[in-house]
Design a protein around this motif. Structure first.
Motif, short mmCIF file in Angstrom:
data_model
loop_
_atom_site.label_atom_id
_atom_site.label_comp_id
_atom_site.label_asym_id
_atom_site.label_seq_id
_atom_site.Cartn_x
_atom_site.Cartn_y
_atom_site.Cartn_z
N GLY A 44 0.79 -1.22 0.00
CA GLY A 44 0.00 0.00 0.00
C GLY A 44 0.83 1.27 0.00
O GLY A 44 0.30 2.36 -0.24
N ILE A 49 -0.41 2.43 -5.80
CA ILE A 49 -1.52 2.22 -4.88
C ILE A 49 -1.92 3.53 -4.22
O ILE A 49 -3.12 3.82 -4.04
CB ILE A 49 -1.14 1.17 -3.81
N ASP A 53 -5.59 5.16 -4.36
CA ASP A 53 -6.31 5.56 -3.14
C ASP A 53 -6.77 7.01 -3.24
O ASP A 53 -7.90 7.35 -2.84
CB ASP A 53 -5.40 5.38 -1.92
N ASP A 57 -10.58 8.42 -3.14
CA ASP A 57 -11.03 9.47 -2.21
C ASP A 57 -11.69 10.62 -2.96
O ASP A 57 -12.71 11.18 -2.50
CB ASP A 57 -9.85 9.99 -1.40
N ARG A 127 -8.94 0.64 -7.95
CA ARG A 127 -8.05 0.49 -6.79
C ARG A 127 -7.73 -0.99 -6.56
O ARG A 127 -6.57 -1.35 -6.32
CB ARG A 127 -8.74 1.09 -5.56
N ASP A 131 -4.07 -2.96 -6.92
CA ASP A 131 -3.52 -3.90 -5.93
C ASP A 131 -3.02 -5.17 -6.61
O ASP A 131 -1.91 -5.64 -6.34
CB ASP A 131 -4.61 -4.27 -4.92
#
Length: 417
Positions: A44, A49, A53, A57, A127, A131
């Protein structure tokens, strides 16, 4: 006889120098890399990543913003003031203070929120895809570093074996059982093995540097204790759903469909209600004002935007169909490659065992004078090639597992993210 003795001495010294160089090749202090699982827990922190993120958001913030109603408008208007005749000054003025509010009829707000939610869903799936891709990249770099280290160790062993064979040949040259040419050939082979070792060391250092950078490790990696090459892949035993790319394409299709409704709602007129207070200076009186306003849809009915949204929906639907077809084909190919790689690893291991036995027997026969140096050289080359082929087979198996895991939306080798 003197030339023979001087040639033998020169070759012996050369082999001794090569052996000493081999002994100091490795690093003085090894700093092993963390396990693949440990690095996966820190994934992360990678830039890709963190970017995903941040975009998620932002999409969630747009949902909150889409729920907010438009602000009311406050207006102040003065009439019949500072004119001529009876309208001189401000004594006969009419002043109106009004408040207007867009009513957002026809489902404007719900349509706007629906698009924001669909886009946030797409961002969440992207997202998850980030990953999976980051885990796949980490696994590949980790396996390549491990393979580079094994190739370096095999190159060291090959140099040691070549030097040993060369020394055995020099003994036969000294005894007069082999010509001096065999010793010179042995020296050449030792030099070539040394060059191969240097190349393997450079590849190993480069692979360690890539692993250090991709894993964002604070200290450079100089060794790997246990990795991925010898692990059994999870492979086709894992229950699978839609590929991550297909899920993203489905979310994009849903978002495109929701935009059609938004454009349809925009084709309907905005209805604005207003209420206010009007002050009559001449009569020293006040009165309420209220009203409703809306544009007449005579010219702009938003038809072009609606057609564009429909076309974008068709494009998203076509991308979804293509993604499903490609994912199915890629998954079948990855499963086939994984099965083939497992067979290749088994065959390579069997080849290594056979090559080791063949070289051992060749070495015994060479020292006994029953076989020639050419046969010994051939068996040694077969052993070196078999060992390197075993490393290549294991790396191919790892790559097949990584590709299949990516298509299945999971981390390689059944590890949890």
């Amino acid at each position: 006889m003197p030339p023979l003795k001087s040639g033998w001495s020169r070759l012996a010294v050369s082999c001794a120098v090569v052996a000493m160089a081999t002994a100091v090749t490795g690093p003085a202090c090894a700093d092993p890399a963390p396990s693949f699982e440990a690095l996966l827990e820190r994934i992360g922190l990678t830039p890709t990543i963190m970017e995903a993120d941040a975009l998620l958001d932002a999409a969630e913030a747009r949902i909150r913003q889409a729920r907010v109603r438009p602000n009311p408008e406050l207006g102040l208007e003065a009439e019949n003031a500072f004119g001529t005749g009876p309208f001189q000054g401000y004594d006969n003025a009419e002043t109106t203070l009004s408040l207007s509010q867009d009513l957002e009829l026809w489902g404007r707000r719900s349509a706007r929120v629906g698009v924001a939610r669909a886009e946030a869903g797409t961002a969440a799936l992207r997202r998850d895809l980030a990953d999976v891709e980051a885990a796949s990249r980490l696994a590949l770099v980790y396996a390549e570093a491990e393979a580079a280290e094994r190739r370096f160790q095999l190159a060291e062993e090959a140099l040691t074996v070549t030097i040993a064979d060369t020394r055995a040949a020099l003994i036969l040259v000294e005894e007069g059982r082999e010509p001096l040419l065999r010793g010179i050939q042995g020296e050449t082979e030792a030099a070539a093995a040394r060059a191969t070792l240097d190349e393997a060391q450079a590849e190993r250092d480069a692979a360690f540097a890539r692993l250090t950078a991709v894993a964002m490790l604070p200290t450079p990696v100089t060794s790997i204790d246990g990795g991925l090459l010898d692990r059994t892949p999870a492979g086709v035993t894992v229950a699978v759903g839609e590929a991550p790319e297909v899920q993203v394409a489905e979310a994009e299709r849903a978002a495109a469909e929701s935009r059609i409704e938004v454009e349809r709602v925009r084709a309907r007129p905005d209805v604005t209600a207003s209420v206010g207070i009007r002050r009559y200076e001449a009569e020293d009186a006040t009165a309420l004002t209220f009203g409703v306003s809306m544009p007449l849809p005579l010219f702009d009915r938003n038809r072009g935007a609606i057609d564009a949204a429909r076309a974008e929906f068709r494009a998203a639907e076509a991308r979804l169909i293509g993604a499903r077809q490609e994912a199915e084909a890629d998954r079948n190919a990855a499963e086939a490659r994984l099965r083939a790689s497992a067979s290749r690893v088994a065959a390579a291991d069997a080849g290594v065992t056979a090559a080791e036995d063949a070289y051992r027997l060749s070495r015994i026969g060479f020292e006994a004078g029953r076989i020639s140096q050419l046969e010994l050289r051939s068996s040694r080359a077969a052993l070196i090639n078999a060992r390197n082929a075993a490393v290549d087979a294991r790396l191919a198996r790892v790559r097949a597992e990584i590709e299949l895991a990516r298509l299945q939306g999971r981390a390689p080798f059944g590890t949890q993210q």
